[in-house]
Design a protein around this motif. Structure first.
Motif, PDB file in Angstrom:
ATOM      1  N   MET A 105       0.831  -1.199   0.000  1.00  0.00           N
ATOM      2  CA  MET A 105       0.000   0.000   0.000  1.00  0.00           C
ATOM      3  C   MET A 105       0.871   1.257   0.000  1.00  0.00           C
ATOM      4  O   MET A 105       0.586   2.227  -0.715  1.00  0.00           O
ATOM      5  N   VAL A 106       1.920   1.251   0.809  1.00  0.00           N
ATOM      6  CA  VAL A 106       2.821   2.404   0.866  1.00  0.00           C
ATOM      7  C   VAL A 106       3.498   2.604  -0.489  1.00  0.00           C
ATOM      8  O   VAL A 106       3.658   3.741  -0.967  1.00  0.00           O
ATOM      9  N   GLN A 107       3.853   1.507  -1.137  1.00  0.00           N
ATOM     10  CA  GLN A 107       4.517   1.589  -2.439  1.00  0.00           C
ATOM     11  C   GLN A 107       3.536   1.754  -3.602  1.00  0.00           C
ATOM     12  O   GLN A 107       3.956   1.878  -4.747  1.00  0.00           O
ATOM     13  N   ARG A 108       2.249   1.735  -3.288  1.00  0.00           N
ATOM     14  CA  ARG A 108       1.178   1.876  -4.275  1.00  0.00           C
ATOM     15  C   ARG A 108       1.293   0.815  -5.379  1.00  0.00           C
ATOM     16  O   ARG A 108       1.140   1.096  -6.564  1.00  0.00           O
ATOM     17  N   ARG A 109       1.514  -0.414  -4.948  1.00  0.00           N
ATOM     18  CA  ARG A 109       1.673  -1.511  -5.898  1.00  0.00           C
ATOM     19  C   ARG A 109       0.429  -2.386  -5.985  1.00  0.00           C
ATOM     20  O   ARG A 109       0.409  -3.356  -6.733  1.00  0.00           O
ATOM     21  N   ILE A 110      -0.596  -2.055  -5.202  1.00  0.00           N
ATOM     22  CA  ILE A 110      -1.837  -2.814  -5.271  1.00  0.00           C
ATOM     23  C   ILE A 110      -2.791  -2.106  -6.235  1.00  0.00           C
ATOM     24  O   ILE A 110      -3.124  -0.929  -6.031  1.00  0.00           O
ATOM     25  N   PRO A 111      -3.225  -2.767  -7.299  1.00  0.00           N
ATOM     26  CA  PRO A 111      -4.166  -2.139  -8.244  1.00  0.00           C
ATOM     27  C   PRO A 111      -5.423  -1.671  -7.530  1.00  0.00           C
ATOM     28  O   PRO A 111      -5.871  -2.273  -6.555  1.00  0.00           O
ATOM     29  N   ARG A 112      -5.986  -0.573  -8.020  1.00  0.00           N
ATOM     30  CA  ARG A 112      -7.180  -0.015  -7.393  1.00  0.00           C
ATOM     31  C   ARG A 112      -8.304  -1.049  -7.300  1.00  0.00           C
ATOM     32  O   ARG A 112      -9.049  -1.087  -6.317  1.00  0.00           O
ATOM     33  N   SER A 113      -8.411  -1.909  -8.307  1.00  0.00           N
ATOM     34  CA  SER A 113      -9.482  -2.904  -8.327  1.00  0.00           C
ATOM     35  C   SER A 113      -9.343  -3.946  -7.219  1.00  0.00           C
ATOM     36  O   SER A 113     -10.311  -4.627  -6.877  1.00  0.00           O
ATOM     37  N   LEU A 114      -8.131  -4.078  -6.655  1.00  0.00           N
ATOM     38  CA  LEU A 114      -7.895  -5.092  -5.621  1.00  0.00           C
ATOM     39  C   LEU A 114      -7.713  -4.497  -4.224  1.00  0.00           C
ATOM     40  O   LEU A 114      -7.570  -5.233  -3.251  1.00  0.00           O
ATOM     41  N   GLN A 115      -7.708  -3.171  -4.124  1.00  0.00           N
ATOM     42  CA  GLN A 115      -7.388  -2.549  -2.838  1.00  0.00           C
ATOM     43  C   GLN A 115      -8.375  -2.908  -1.738  1.00  0.00           C
ATOM     44  O   GLN A 115      -7.974  -3.267  -0.626  1.00  0.00           O
ATOM     45  N   LEU A 116      -9.659  -2.844  -2.034  1.00  0.00           N
ATOM     46  CA  LEU A 116     -10.659  -3.152  -1.008  1.00  0.00           C
ATOM     47  C   LEU A 116     -10.560  -4.615  -0.587  1.00  0.00           C
ATOM     48  O   LEU A 116     -10.581  -4.934   0.611  1.00  0.00           O
ATOM     49  N   ARG A 117     -10.429  -5.492  -1.563  1.00  0.00           N
ATOM     50  CA  ARG A 117     -10.367  -6.922  -1.270  1.00  0.00           C
ATOM     51  C   ARG A 117      -9.140  -7.274  -0.435  1.00  0.00           C
ATOM     52  O   ARG A 117      -9.225  -8.015   0.557  1.00  0.00           O
TER      53      ARG A 117
END
Length: 337
Positions: A105-117
């Motif tokens: 999350m800090v590195q912003r490597r999680i795609p927006r579509s997967l962030q909530l999951r």
């Protein structure tokens, strides 16, 4: 891909936790630690005085004078170490989910579509720890074992966490050039069949939680009949009638058997039809693997029952059940592509 490796590590961690939890339950070790200390509890007792205090606390609960009547210090240490190990495995699972999540999350490597999951995973793992203590509490005052309802809820949440990790892992896999160029797509009928079968398998595994919580595997150790009958003696002795499914060991075992045989028949039918069906190769392979795992699970389940649930087979049965659910989820996810 880093996210996929994280999901794989998470899946392995959940498998280990489920297996260790099974050993803890089958060895009657789960109530040996009578307090919940999320941080300081990671350290074991140090010195004879500390061990004596822990044993004295354990002797105050009903199970100590029933299941563990006359327990010695050496015997207490044996069950204590299993529960201590179980709780530390659970803590480790939490770290496996939380640390990479925070880093990604800090590195912003999680795609927006997967962030909530993926944000849900460490939160669910934290909830799993609280639910585990809620389960243990049910066996500390008036009962000699934990509530079957709470045990099954604890198992269900673990399966939910596993499902999210497995589905995400399967989504993140790199498709081969052969698959990308393959014109065949999975039909709506096949997708519906796989979703339905995976759901039925999930219900079957959860029904096993009630069998475990009620010690239902220790009765009617025969197959295919139960007490010489199709429907076992004492099947509907409780009122209201619906409570038999969740509080009557005979009914819980009967339902688990019936569900297991039904879902196995469905899966093997799908595997047989998949040989000649117009399916993508990845889906066909996944369905065939699902069929192989469910067959092993059925054989292990029947053997475990006939031998009255020895610890190694009981753990293996639980492990292969989770493995079968994993195979079901992968097959179902791949059919959605």
């Amino acid at each position: 891909m880093a996210l996929r490796r994280w999901m794989l590590a998470s899946i392995v961690a959940v498998f280990v936790a489920v297996a260790v939890g099974g050993i803890t339950r089958l060895t009657e070790s789960g109530l040996s630690i009578t307090e919940w200390k999320p941080v300081s509890g990671a350290l074991p007792p140090s010195g004879d005085a500390a061990w004596a205090l822990e044993l004295e606390k354990f002797r105050q609960i009903p199970q100590a004078s029933a299941t563990h009547a006359g327990i010695t210090m050496a015997q207490f240490k044996w069950i204590y170490w299993w529960e201590w190990f179980h709780r530390n495995v659970a803590r480790t699972v939490g770290l496996v989910f939380a640390i990479p999540w925070l880093m990604f999350m800090v590195q912003r490597r999680i795609p927006r579509s997967l962030q909530l999951r993926l944000t849900a995973l460490p939160l669910l793992t934290l909830g799993q720890g609280a639910l585990g203590w809620y389960m243990v509490k049910s066996g500390l005052v008036e009962r000699i074992s934990v509530s079957a309802y709470r045990l099954t809820a604890h198992l269900g949440l673990a399966l939910g966490i596993l499902a999210v990790a497995v589905w995400t892992y399967s989504e993140l896999r790199e498709r081969s050039a052969e698959e990308r160029s393959e014109p065949v797509r999975t039909s709506r009928q096949w997708r519906l069949a796989l979703v339905s079968t995976a759901t039925l398998l999930g219900v079957t595994v959860l029904s096993g939680g009630f069998v475990a919580g009620l010690r239902g595997g220790k009765i009617f150790n025969e197959f295919p009949l139960m007490g010489g009958q199709v429907v076992p003696p004492g099947y509907a002795t409780l009122t209201p009638w619906w409570s038999n499914a969740f509080e009557n060991p005979a009914a819980a075992q009967f339902h688990h058997r019936l569900l297991a045989l039904t879902v196995t028949a469905f899966v093997l039918t799908l595997a047989w039809r998949a040989r000649q069906a117009a399916l993508p190769q990845a889906v066909r392979r996944a369905v065939m693997a699902f069929g192989a795992v469910i067959t092993v699970q059925l054989v292990v389940g029947i053997t475990t029952l006939l031998l009255a649930v020895p610890v190694p087979l009981g753990v293996l049965h639980q492990f292969t059940g989770v493995l079968a659910l994993t195979a079901a989820l992968i097959a179902t996810q791949r059919a959605q592509v």
